[in-house]
Every structure is written in C-alpha cells, then in structure tokens.
Motif scaffolding. Sequence first.
Motif, PDB file in Angstrom:
ATOM      1  N   ALA A  36       0.828  -1.209   0.000  1.00 19.95           N
ATOM      2  CA  ALA A  36       0.000   0.000   0.000  1.00 19.95           C
ATOM      3  C   ALA A  36       0.862   1.258   0.000  1.00 19.95           C
ATOM      4  N   ALA A  37       1.958   1.243   0.764  1.00 21.59           N
ATOM      5  CA  ALA A  37       2.825   2.421   0.850  1.00 21.59           C
ATOM      6  C   ALA A  37       3.507   2.712  -0.482  1.00 21.59           C
ATOM      7  N   VAL A  38       4.031   1.679  -1.127  1.00 24.81           N
ATOM      8  CA  VAL A  38       4.722   1.893  -2.406  1.00 24.81           C
ATOM      9  C   VAL A  38       3.726   2.289  -3.488  1.00 24.81           C
ATOM     10  N   GLU A  39       2.575   1.654  -3.510  1.00 21.62           N
ATOM     11  CA  GLU A  39       1.570   2.013  -4.519  1.00 21.62           C
ATOM     12  C   GLU A  39       1.081   3.443  -4.329  1.00 21.62           C
ATOM     13  N   ALA A  40       1.044   3.908  -3.093  1.00 21.04           N
ATOM     14  CA  ALA A  40       0.688   5.309  -2.854  1.00 21.04           C
ATOM     15  C   ALA A  40       1.752   6.231  -3.447  1.00 21.04           C
ATOM     16  N   GLU A  41       3.023   5.858  -3.329  1.00 19.11           N
ATOM     17  CA  GLU A  41       4.090   6.651  -3.942  1.00 19.11           C
ATOM     18  C   GLU A  41       3.990   6.615  -5.464  1.00 19.11           C
TER      19      GLU A  41
END
Length: 439
Positions: free
Chosen positions: A175-180
Amino acid sequence: GVQTCALPICSNLSEDCRLGWNINPSYAKVSEAKKLCRPPRGDLTVTEQAAWVPLQSLLNHTASRLVELQEEYIKTMHQRKGVVTSTAILTCTWGFDGSSSQSNYKQRFQNVEEQHTSPPDDSSLFATTVIPLKLESTSGDIIWMNQTPQSVRFCRPLHLRFAKETADLILNEKAAVEAEITKLLELIVDIEDGHSIQISYNLHLTVIDGKVLSAITNTPSSQSCPLCGAPPSSFNNLANFQTKYQAQDDRLKYGISPLHAKIRLFEFCLHLSYKLEIKCWQARGPIKQRAVQEKKQAVQDMMKQRMGLLVDVPKQGSGTSNDGNTARRAFEQYSLFASILGLDEDFVKGLRTLLITISLPLPINHVAFGEFCRRLAELYIKLYPWFYMPVTAHKILVHGESIVAASALPLGSMGEEAAESRNKKIGRAQSELQSHHDL
C-alpha cells in the motif's frame, strides 16, 4: 614516478599501457564516481532499524543516469526525427521479500520505534527493491534495454528494514509503495546543445514469491491457487478450469516467479517419487509413512552418489538444501534425474522445457505455450492421477497461457532472482560492517 608494467598480458593492452603511462584513475576519482551512482545523500534516511529512499528520488536518479549513458544515442534519435525534445517511459519491476538467515549480533537497539511492541530482530530482513528494465521513447525507439534483468547489479534497494516477513507487513508495504507510485511526477532531463527528454514511469509488481502472492491476493491457504482459488483436490480435474475455476484477470499481472518455480517443481518431482510405492497423495498410517521414508532415503543416497546433490536436507536456521542451483543441475541432467526418481523421462523433460522458457528474457508465443502446458498436464494426469499437482505446477500448466498473455514484458525479465541475490549481498555487507564495528 610512473613504473612500466612488465607483465606479458600488457602486450595485448593499449599503446598507452605498454609505454608505461599511468592510465588508471586515482582512488579519489573512483570514490567520486561511486558517489554519483547513488541517489542524493539528502534523500536517504537511515535509522538503526531501517533505511529507505523516496521512490521518486530513486527513479529520477536511475533515469538521469541512463540518459547520461545514452546521451549520444538520444541526440542522434532527435536529429533523425528533426526534434530537440522527446518523451520516453522507464519500465521497472518492483517487489519485496523477507530473509530470515541474517546474522544475529550481540547488540541492542538504542532507539526503538514506538510501533514496535517488542525489540526488533536483526536476524530477519525485509527488503523492497526496484529493477529498471527498459527506457523506450513513446515513438518506439529503445533507448536502453537491461540485457541482464536478473543480475544483482541492476537491483536497486528502495526500503530495507529489520523485520520478520508477515502478511500485515507485506500488505502495508504494498500500500505504501503504490501510494508513492500514484504521486510520481515526470522527469525532464536536459542534454547539451539544447536537447532534452521527458521521462515517465511504468512499474510492475512481479518481484515476489508465492508467500507474497498469497498475501496480496488474500488466499487463505498456501496450497490453494492464488489466481483462481481452487483447492488442491481440484487441480487434477482439468475440466474444472474451463467452467468452475477461472483465473481473475487482475491477478495475472503478478507473473510466475521463475526462480521459485524452479525450486518448487524440483521438490514436486522429489515428493512424487517418494510416494510412487504407495500411490497416495498423503502417507497415512505407519506402514505407508515407513515406505515413504525408505524411498526418500534411497533417493537422497542416489542423488548424492550419481549427481553429487544433497536434496531435502534441513539447513541450520531455516529451509532445506533445495535451492535454485540444486534444481538447475538436476533438470540439466533430466534423463539421469528421472531415472533416479523413477519418473517418466518425457514428463521431467517437459518441466525442464517450461522452466527454461519462463526464465529467458525473450518474448513467448502464449498460444503455443498454452498448448504445450495442456499436453504436459494431460500427460501428468495420465501417469500420476493419484497425486495432486502442487500449486506452482497448477499455476503454470493451467494458467500459464493467460499469465504470458497478460505480461507486459517477457516473464524472464520480470522475475525475482535478482532480489534474492541482493538479499545475500546485504547479509554479507551487514556481517562485514559488524566485524568492523567489533574491531
């Protein structure tokens, strides 16, 4: 002063070297060049428990270095098209993997993050990595292509932390990387003589293994198919997958994971061989269990004597001796391997052909690949209907055609081998740093 090198090998080098001229750069120059290979120091964040760099910074740095490398080609491309600026797309793969074989040192963490309910364990490492694969102009010109996509040289760490791989950690990191990724901005790189290129980014989550795939697809059991949800008891009924179980389209994009497929199919052959005498998927009862153990010991002895391989031997810490190199060497000598296990040679040869196909960074004809997989699945069901094929074999033989068709690049370019190798290098670097600290 400069000393003349008298080694015979220098007769094959340049005129400068044979004349004794010092053409090698100083260590200071090499050190400065190494610094240019890293993202800006101000973008790096390092704590006792983790180290990371923003995805935008890592991709911008990677794209800028590739443009610098291919500057002359880009200018030639512009001249050919009569322009001074162009647009391009940098295609990358990314993913994460946990490693529990790191060294555990006699030291404590001074500043434990608040969200940790227990002290962090430096024996477990969770790494998120990015691999650049291709820089291509929007008009179709290949500016740069990664010729060795599974080399550790191109595997760039994005986030490293001391943490044990869990389903929650996997989902949070995804989720964190996809948000970036959703916030990525295009990069404009200026080249001399007024030329410039505008680069956008295209990232694919394929640098994963089966455990990660099960977590991100919310598959309740590691033995069930993460693509269609079928249980193991349905794998040998091929008619089910035309009607009852069909792969979900949004799950095909995660690829096949060639390295782990090689290991899992190798273990598939071993476990199938162990149960040839009892012809049952599960060995229940002391008599059947003893027969399986005796066959296993016989196979282990023969593999050691005739192929020099240790198979199914527990390793200290975690796992077994069944690694990628063991599987590769076994399938290279597929005839001998099949003979030792007592399996059909054509079936083992077919598995070897599949593994070679999905490991090469070359385009695959998905229709022909699907037909080959169907024939091999039918052969297996005919020979060994009593042994449910494992989830990896099912995923390739039943859903392989759909996975190949949905893949943006060849499967061999989007694998996870480079990330596995990177974890080993990180572990060695950790050991070296700790040894230096102890001194």
